[in-house]
Write an enzyme that holds these catalytic residues in place. Structure first.
Site, PDB file in Angstrom:
ATOM      1  N   HIS A  82       0.829  -1.198   0.000  1.00  0.00           N
ATOM      2  CA  HIS A  82       0.000   0.000   0.000  1.00  0.00           C
ATOM      3  C   HIS A  82       0.866   1.252   0.000  1.00  0.00           C
ATOM      4  O   HIS A  82       1.801   1.379   0.765  1.00  0.00           O
ATOM      5  CB  HIS A  82      -0.916   0.028   1.223  1.00  0.00           C
ATOM      6  CG  HIS A  82      -1.804   1.232   1.255  1.00  0.00           C
ATOM      7  ND1 HIS A  82      -2.952   1.313   0.502  1.00  0.00           N
ATOM      8  CD2 HIS A  82      -1.695   2.409   1.901  1.00  0.00           C
ATOM      9  CE1 HIS A  82      -3.516   2.485   0.708  1.00  0.00           C
ATOM     10  NE2 HIS A  82      -2.773   3.181   1.545  1.00  0.00           N
ATOM     11  N   ASP A 161     -15.036   4.000   8.403  1.00  0.00           N
ATOM     12  CA  ASP A 161     -13.971   4.866   7.877  1.00  0.00           C
ATOM     13  C   ASP A 161     -14.513   5.807   6.814  1.00  0.00           C
ATOM     14  O   ASP A 161     -14.134   6.975   6.746  1.00  0.00           O
ATOM     15  CB  ASP A 161     -12.821   4.033   7.303  1.00  0.00           C
ATOM     16  CG  ASP A 161     -11.816   4.917   6.583  1.00  0.00           C
ATOM     17  OD1 ASP A 161     -11.161   5.726   7.263  1.00  0.00           O
ATOM     18  OD2 ASP A 161     -11.712   4.847   5.344  1.00  0.00           O
ATOM     19  N   ARG A 168     -13.878  14.177   8.195  1.00  0.00           N
ATOM     20  CA  ARG A 168     -12.526  14.733   8.366  1.00  0.00           C
ATOM     21  C   ARG A 168     -12.211  15.694   7.236  1.00  0.00           C
ATOM     22  O   ARG A 168     -11.597  16.743   7.427  1.00  0.00           O
ATOM     23  CB  ARG A 168     -11.484  13.604   8.372  1.00  0.00           C
ATOM     24  CG  ARG A 168     -11.449  12.799   9.670  1.00  0.00           C
ATOM     25  CD  ARG A 168     -10.628  11.537   9.491  1.00  0.00           C
ATOM     26  NE  ARG A 168      -9.241  11.807   9.142  1.00  0.00           N
ATOM     27  CZ  ARG A 168      -8.450  10.943   8.506  1.00  0.00           C
ATOM     28  NH1 ARG A 168      -8.892   9.746   8.157  1.00  0.00           N
ATOM     29  NH2 ARG A 168      -7.216  11.261   8.227  1.00  0.00           N
ATOM     30  N   SER A 183      -7.297   4.760   9.462  1.00  0.00           N
ATOM     31  CA  SER A 183      -8.073   4.752   8.221  1.00  0.00           C
ATOM     32  C   SER A 183      -7.443   3.794   7.203  1.00  0.00           C
ATOM     33  O   SER A 183      -8.116   2.933   6.627  1.00  0.00           O
ATOM     34  CB  SER A 183      -8.121   6.179   7.663  1.00  0.00           C
ATOM     35  OG  SER A 183      -8.620   6.206   6.358  1.00  0.00           O
ATOM     36  N   LYS A 187      -8.644  -0.616   6.443  1.00  0.00           N
ATOM     37  CA  LYS A 187      -8.979  -1.124   5.104  1.00  0.00           C
ATOM     38  C   LYS A 187      -7.998  -2.218   4.669  1.00  0.00           C
ATOM     39  O   LYS A 187      -8.387  -3.217   4.063  1.00  0.00           O
ATOM     40  CB  LYS A 187      -8.992   0.037   4.103  1.00  0.00           C
ATOM     41  CG  LYS A 187     -10.210   0.936   4.287  1.00  0.00           C
ATOM     42  CD  LYS A 187     -10.171   2.179   3.410  1.00  0.00           C
ATOM     43  CE  LYS A 187      -9.219   3.214   3.947  1.00  0.00           C
ATOM     44  NZ  LYS A 187      -9.327   4.535   3.333  1.00  0.00           N
TER      45      LYS A 187
HETATM   46  N1  URA Z   1      -5.640   7.497   2.915  1.00  0.00           N
HETATM   47  C1  URA Z   1      -6.672   6.984   3.623  1.00  0.00           C
HETATM   48  O1  URA Z   1      -7.281   6.009   3.214  1.00  0.00           O
HETATM   49  N2  URA Z   1      -7.027   7.577   4.781  1.00  0.00           N
HETATM   50  C2  URA Z   1      -6.389   8.649   5.275  1.00  0.00           C
HETATM   51  O2  URA Z   1      -6.755   9.130   6.319  1.00  0.00           O
HETATM   52  C3  URA Z   1      -5.325   9.172   4.523  1.00  0.00           C
HETATM   53  C4  URA Z   1      -4.964   8.563   3.354  1.00  0.00           C
END
Ligand code: URA
Ligand code: CA
Length: 435
Positions: A82, A161, A168, A183, A187
């Site tokens: 990632h 999220d 946010r 976050s 995932k």
């Molecule tokens: N990518 C995400 O999925 N979440 C974040 O908070 C920042 C980058």
């Protein structure tokens, strides 16, 4: 339990219990907590921070708010890579096939991108015929058969999220370590892999502008991954200028193909060898990183990585002739050339500005319902350290229409900074947060 008490605890700098965090996340996912209370808590977290234990609890609660992918039917140790988000980051399409060619199963679930250029799924969608939505069964079978599959998100991954991120975004609370780490990691953990490799981007084109902050984020995400029982490694890599030369969807797939042929830009090639080397190591196909790197370089030199990308394209319905014929990709009609306005050396190619130019040209989305033009984007002709003479081409721009080309052109021109003295070549790999 009461939301107001939770907000007050964090407002006063206290530590939230696991139960309080679970109550908040569950309520949030269920739509039971009004946005003003969620927003107030997010601001309190932003200002007073969370510690590692709270971050682990938040990640765990968000992960359990939705579906989890079950990859147990796939043989071998699954490694997910990632990137925290950069400009022109084509690495998945290169490091993925390289690692798969070395025997590590690559089961990649990828989001559609918001922002500068699309996500990996948008890039793959620029290949004529390519199917980006696989059922879980087809996804699993394909990885077992050819060692690699890439699909768009299946099921509902971490809905808490999604809700929290949207708030946010509009309340100035994105840039908090714990909120970013939870976050991303919720995932990643829901996507079901056995090990996680993180590429934490650092610099003007990234969330984390300085190295100290990027290292802290990497360490926190590694801590969260390990708390969930996953081998996790993070690299901090520079994102001041775009990675490679291409920024845009079809443009980046073409760049990935060139790179797998051994004809790619050096920075992109080096980073992909590094990432694949770690994937091979974490996937257990090599006893250590050095051996993973050696195997990756062999797969690159022999063309096995390229062949694996070809298999991936064919397996998902894409036209495999694109490997040898780049003219089969879409390319936008409105074109501009960005030229140097003086003699000198390129001292900066500001990644964020290049990203904005690519998005204005049609390569990215501003809102989730925007349509992408797969043939739009930017191809850099010069990078930091290169000499240039007045009037020579710095970059090429392809836009969806003339209006978009005119909007993107000055932004792309301003991305380049020239100086009289040749600057040193900037380092790409800044540090590794190993096991
Ligand atoms: N990518 C995400 O999925 N979440 C974040 O908070 C920042 C980058
Ligand atoms: Ca690129």
């Amino acid at each position: 339990m009461d939301m107001q008490d939770i907000i007050i605890t964090k407002r006063d700098g206290g530590k939230l219990s696991r139960e309080q965090i679970e109550y908040f996340v569950k309520g949030c996912a269920a739509g039971a907590i009004p946005d003003y209370q969620t927003a107030a808590l997010l601001m309190a977290i932003y200002l007073n921070k969370m510690d590692r234990e709270e971050t682990v609890a938040l990640t765990d609660a968000m992960l359990r708010s939705g579906d989890r992918l079950d990859l147990s039917g796939i043989r071998g140790v699954k490694v997910d890579k990632h990137s925290t988000g950069g400009v022109g980051d084509t690495t998945t399409l290169i490091a993925g096939p390289l690692a798969a060619a070395c025997g590590v199963p690559v089961a990649k679930m990828s989001g559609r991108g918001l922002g500068f250029s699309g996500g990996t799924i948008d890039k793959l969608a620029s290949i004529p015929g390519f199917r980006t939505a696989l059922t879980e069964e087809a996804f699993r079978d394909q990885v077992n058969r050819i060692g690699i599959a890439v699909t768009g998100q299946t099921g509902v991954i971490a809905p808490a999220d999604k809700k929290i991120y949207a708030l946010r975004d509009v309340t100035g609370t994105v840039e908090n370590m714990s909120l970013i780490a939870s976050s991303i990691m919720s995932k990643k953990l829901a996507a079901g892999s056995d090990a996680i490799l993180l590429d934490v981007k650092c610099g003007g084109g990234a969330f984390m502008k300085d190295r100290q902050a990027a290292r802290e984020l990497g360490e926190l995400m590694c801590g969260v991954g390990r708390a969930a029982g996953k081998r996790t490694v993070a690299a901090v890599t520079a994102m001041d200028q775009p990675l490679g030369l291409a920024v845009g969807n079809a443009l980046e797939v073409k760049e990935a193909i060139r790179t797998l042929k051994g004809e790619g830009p050096k920075d992109l090639t080096d980073l992909c060898v590094f990432l694949s080397g770690w994937m091979v190591c974490l996937g257990g196909a090599a006893p250590n990183y050095e051996e993973g790197e050696r195997m990756t370089k062999a797969a690159l030199a022999s063309g096995q990585g390229l062949a694996k990308l070809g298999e991936l394209i064919e397996a998902q319905g894409g036209d495999p002739r694109v490997i040898d014929d780049p003219a089969l990709f879409p390319i936008s009609a409105a074109r501009r050339k960005i030229r140097a306005q003086a003699d000198g050396f390129v001292s900066e190619v500001r990644a964020e500005a290049v990203g904005v130019a690519a998005r204005l040209a049609g390569a990215g989305r501003e809102t989730k319902d925007d349509e992408i033009d797969p043939g739009a984007g930017v191809e850099l002709a010069r990078k930091v350290g290169d000499p240039v003479r007045k009037g020579e081409v710095l970059a090429l721009l392809w836009a969806e229409d003339e209006e978009k080309a005119e909007a993107a052109r000055p932004v792309l021109q301003d991305a380049f900074v020239l100086t009289e003295d040749q600057p040193a070549e900037p380092p790409l790999l800044l540090e590794v947060i190993g096991e």
